[in-house]
Write a protein that holds these residues in place. Structure first.
Motif, PDB file in Angstrom:
ATOM      1  N   ARG A 149      -4.042  -1.325  -8.341  1.00 44.95           N
ATOM      2  CA  ARG A 149      -4.998  -0.269  -8.660  1.00 44.95           C
ATOM      3  C   ARG A 149      -4.503   1.069  -8.121  1.00 44.95           C
ATOM      4  N   SER A 209      -2.002  -1.049  -3.894  1.00 43.77           N
ATOM      5  CA  SER A 209      -2.958   0.063  -3.920  1.00 43.77           C
ATOM      6  C   SER A 209      -2.205   1.384  -3.788  1.00 43.77           C
ATOM      7  N   ASN A 211       0.838  -1.192   0.000  1.00 41.89           N
ATOM      8  CA  ASN A 211       0.000   0.000   0.000  1.00 41.89           C
ATOM      9  C   ASN A 211       0.875   1.244   0.000  1.00 41.89           C
ATOM     10  N   TYR A 250      -5.988   4.815  -7.276  1.00 45.32           N
ATOM     11  CA  TYR A 250      -7.269   5.488  -7.038  1.00 45.32           C
ATOM     12  C   TYR A 250      -7.165   6.973  -7.392  1.00 45.32           C
ATOM     13  N   ALA A 269     -10.199  -0.626  -1.536  1.00 45.14           N
ATOM     14  CA  ALA A 269      -8.909  -1.301  -1.393  1.00 45.14           C
ATOM     15  C   ALA A 269      -9.001  -2.455  -0.407  1.00 45.14           C
TER      16      ALA A 269
END
Length: 262
Positions: free
Chosen positions: A188, A159, A136, A190, A231
């Motif tokens: 991903r 994320s 993360n 965001y 997430a």
């Protein structure tokens, strides 16, 4: 429901404090090592461990700053990250080994980290016997992002926030590398999130200097609930796929919707 306690794990250098959270019941469950961000052992870190325990995992969050001043630990940890070896990796590996030895653990272990801890989760994905890694907004030196680094990596869920200046383009670069080497992944970025969007820190846990430096280095570093919710759902789904077996107890989807670490 979860049960939490403060434990100590034996390492080559002594006893390492660990916040441990587990589901109610007998198990067995998969384990997850939770690696803290630059703030260390905070209320947020404990809530992250509780969230994972509520979803059916044995969660162990070591205090990697224990035994020394924070500034000394930070210098050491940055040095370890650059070298890709050292006390930080040895301490985290000791926590993983301790989880594996528990009778209520299935033996499958993941690692999750945030910010600085996310960088270590990324580096731990290869050659450290983890079964899945959740990265993360973890930063790493540019030489880490090569196919050679990740060709032996475990599956990775990553994320990032598009508003995070410190990680601009990192998610796309990692996606390309993991695709090229055939490592299962879910990456991903965001659009509305900045750095640390999964961390809902109590103001009392954030020294003023750290808050200023964080905004300078990474842009908006506040908790972003819609991105965090999505997430967490992805992390739990990914961990369920790679850490769970048909005989495990617990429900990997538990807390996915309401599993805010706040």
């Amino acid at each position: 429901m979860t049960r939490s306690t403060d434990l100590a794990v034996e390492t080559a250098r002594g006893r390492l404090p660990v916040y441990f959270s587990r589901p109610e019941g007998e198990g067995p469950w998969p384990g997850v090592v939770v690696v803290h961000d630059i703030l260390g052992m905070t209320h947020d870190l404990r809530r992250q461990a509780d969230w994972l325990a509520g979803a059916g995992y044995l969660a162990a969050a070591p205090d990697l700053y224990s035994g020394e001043r924070r500034s000394t630990c930070l210098i050491r940890m940055f040095r370890d990250a650059r070298a890709r070896r050292g006390r930080t990796f040895e301490d985290i590996d000791a926590v993983r080994t301790t989880l594996m030895s528990r009778p209520d653990c299935t033996g499958r272990i993941g690692v999750i980290g945030f910010c600085m801890g996310g960088g270590f989760a990324l580096l731990l994905a290869a050659d450290h016997r983890f079964d899945a890694a959740s990265v993360n907004y973890g930063t790493a030196s540019s030489d880490v992002y090569t196919e050679g680094t990740f060709e032996r990596a475990c599956p990775i869920v990553g994320s990032y926030g598009a508003q995070d200046r410190a990680n601009r383009g990192t998610g796309d670069r990692l996606e390309r590398i993991l695709t090229a080497v055939g490592v299962d992944h879910d990456i991903r970025t965001y659009p509305e999130a900045g750095h640390a969007f999964l961390n809902d820190h109590d103001p009392a846990d954030v020294p003023r200097l750290f808050a200023v430096l964080g905004r300078f280095a990474g842009g908006d570093d506040t908790f972003h609930e819609p991105s965090a919710r999505d997430a967490r759902e992805r992390i739990l789904a990914f961990f369920a796929r790679h850490l769970r077996t048909s005989g495990d107890n617990g429900d990997a989807s538990a807390g996915a919707e309401s599993g805010s670490a706040s």
